[in-house]
Design a protein around this motif. Structure first.
Motif, PDB file in Angstrom:
ATOM      1  N   LYS A 130       9.955  -5.992   0.710  1.00 28.47           N
ATOM      2  CA  LYS A 130       8.515  -5.814   0.910  1.00 28.47           C
ATOM      3  C   LYS A 130       7.755  -5.799  -0.423  1.00 28.47           C
ATOM      4  O   LYS A 130       6.595  -6.167  -0.473  1.00 28.47           O
ATOM      5  CB  LYS A 130       8.275  -4.515   1.687  1.00 28.47           C
ATOM      6  CG  LYS A 130       6.873  -4.351   2.178  1.00 28.47           C
ATOM      7  CD  LYS A 130       6.730  -3.138   3.077  1.00 28.47           C
ATOM      8  CE  LYS A 130       5.313  -3.033   3.584  1.00 28.47           C
ATOM      9  NZ  LYS A 130       5.140  -1.932   4.507  1.00 28.47           N
ATOM     10  N   TYR A 131       8.434  -5.393  -1.480  1.00 24.21           N
ATOM     11  CA  TYR A 131       7.781  -5.316  -2.789  1.00 24.21           C
ATOM     12  C   TYR A 131       7.331  -6.679  -3.286  1.00 24.21           C
ATOM     13  O   TYR A 131       6.388  -6.774  -4.066  1.00 24.21           O
ATOM     14  CB  TYR A 131       8.707  -4.672  -3.827  1.00 24.21           C
ATOM     15  CG  TYR A 131       9.889  -5.531  -4.203  1.00 24.21           C
ATOM     16  CD1 TYR A 131       9.788  -6.464  -5.225  1.00 24.21           C
ATOM     17  CD2 TYR A 131      11.099  -5.430  -3.520  1.00 24.21           C
ATOM     18  CE1 TYR A 131      10.857  -7.262  -5.571  1.00 24.21           C
ATOM     19  CE2 TYR A 131      12.173  -6.224  -3.856  1.00 24.21           C
ATOM     20  CZ  TYR A 131      12.052  -7.137  -4.876  1.00 24.21           C
ATOM     21  OH  TYR A 131      13.099  -7.937  -5.207  1.00 24.21           O
ATOM     22  N   GLU A 170       5.725  -9.118  -1.977  1.00 24.00           N
ATOM     23  CA  GLU A 170       4.333  -9.507  -1.709  1.00 24.00           C
ATOM     24  C   GLU A 170       3.377  -8.878  -2.709  1.00 24.00           C
ATOM     25  O   GLU A 170       2.303  -9.410  -2.975  1.00 24.00           O
ATOM     26  CB  GLU A 170       3.917  -9.149  -0.277  1.00 24.00           C
ATOM     27  CG  GLU A 170       3.723  -7.658  -0.030  1.00 24.00           C
ATOM     28  CD  GLU A 170       3.329  -7.324   1.396  1.00 24.00           C
ATOM     29  OE1 GLU A 170       2.108  -7.280   1.671  1.00 24.00           O
ATOM     30  OE2 GLU A 170       4.224  -7.102   2.221  1.00 24.00           O
ATOM     31  N   TRP A 171       3.774  -7.753  -3.327  1.00 25.12           N
ATOM     32  CA  TRP A 171       2.920  -7.070  -4.305  1.00 25.12           C
ATOM     33  C   TRP A 171       3.102  -7.621  -5.709  1.00 25.12           C
ATOM     34  O   TRP A 171       2.341  -7.288  -6.603  1.00 25.12           O
ATOM     35  CB  TRP A 171       3.165  -5.563  -4.257  1.00 25.12           C
ATOM     36  CG  TRP A 171       2.807  -5.033  -2.916  1.00 25.12           C
ATOM     37  CD1 TRP A 171       3.657  -4.679  -1.901  1.00 25.12           C
ATOM     38  CD2 TRP A 171       1.484  -4.873  -2.402  1.00 25.12           C
ATOM     39  NE1 TRP A 171       2.936  -4.311  -0.796  1.00 25.12           N
ATOM     40  CE2 TRP A 171       1.601  -4.409  -1.068  1.00 25.12           C
ATOM     41  CE3 TRP A 171       0.215  -5.079  -2.923  1.00 25.12           C
ATOM     42  CZ2 TRP A 171       0.506  -4.144  -0.264  1.00 25.12           C
ATOM     43  CZ3 TRP A 171      -0.882  -4.805  -2.132  1.00 25.12           C
ATOM     44  CH2 TRP A 171      -0.730  -4.342  -0.813  1.00 25.12           C
ATOM     45  N   ILE A 173       3.722   2.084   2.375  1.00 19.37           N
ATOM     46  CA  ILE A 173       4.983   2.657   1.895  1.00 19.37           C
ATOM     47  C   ILE A 173       4.754   4.128   1.529  1.00 19.37           C
ATOM     48  O   ILE A 173       3.624   4.597   1.514  1.00 19.37           O
ATOM     49  CB  ILE A 173       5.530   1.888   0.668  1.00 19.37           C
ATOM     50  CG1 ILE A 173       4.519   1.924  -0.493  1.00 19.37           C
ATOM     51  CG2 ILE A 173       5.877   0.452   1.053  1.00 19.37           C
ATOM     52  CD1 ILE A 173       5.030   1.322  -1.793  1.00 19.37           C
TER      53      ILE A 173
END
Length: 152
Positions: A5-6, A8-9, A37
């Motif tokens: 998920k990280y 995308e950041w 999160i």
């Protein structure tokens, strides 16, 4: 294999959103919530993914500097130029007035308490003359005798 998920950041768009949230004054807890999160996960990502860490720091540094500058300006006082334009049947009249904004005592106190803590803090520590004149004397012993006690 699924992407973390990280990731995308770590995109330009993701980092831009993070910087904007930090610049807007959001706490890490609020930023983590916006990201979907936990704060703990955000802390882990900041330590493992330096672009996230640096982006949040950059966003916070910008707003911190702006607030610092505004506080200092308020503490010292400043001038404001006011321009008024009035239209009438006789024509347009523009007047310019320079107004002085007096220094703000509270802002000055806050600034000094934080920037000159030893001198202006609520708890001032004063050394007595005997404390200032005290010195510590160390005896240097060769390594071969270190740790050995002589009872002479």
């Amino acid at each position: 294999m699924a992407k973390g998920k990280y990731q995308e950041w770590l995109t330009d768009e993701g980092l831009l959103r993070l910087e904007a949230w930090a610049r807007d004054g959001l706490t890490d807890e609020q930023i983590a919530q916006n990201m979907g999160i936990t704060r703990r996960t955000l802390e882990n990502w900041k330590s493992k993914h330096l672009p996230i860490f640096h982006t949040l720091k950059k966003g916070k540094d910008i707003v911190d500097t702006q607030v610092e500058n505004a506080l200092l300006k308020r503490a010292l006082g400043y001038e404001v130029t006011e321009v008024k334009t009035v239209e009438s049947a006789k024509g347009t009249v523009t007047t310019t007035t320079v107004k002085e904004v007096a220094p703000d005592v509270t802002a000055g106190i806050f600034w000094l308490k934080n920037r000159q803590r030893p001198k202006w803090g609520d708890k001032q520590v004063e050394k007595t003359e005997s404390e200032e004149n005290q010195s510590i004397i160390f005896e240097i012993m060769p390594a071969s005798t270190a740790g050995r006690i002589d009872n002479d």
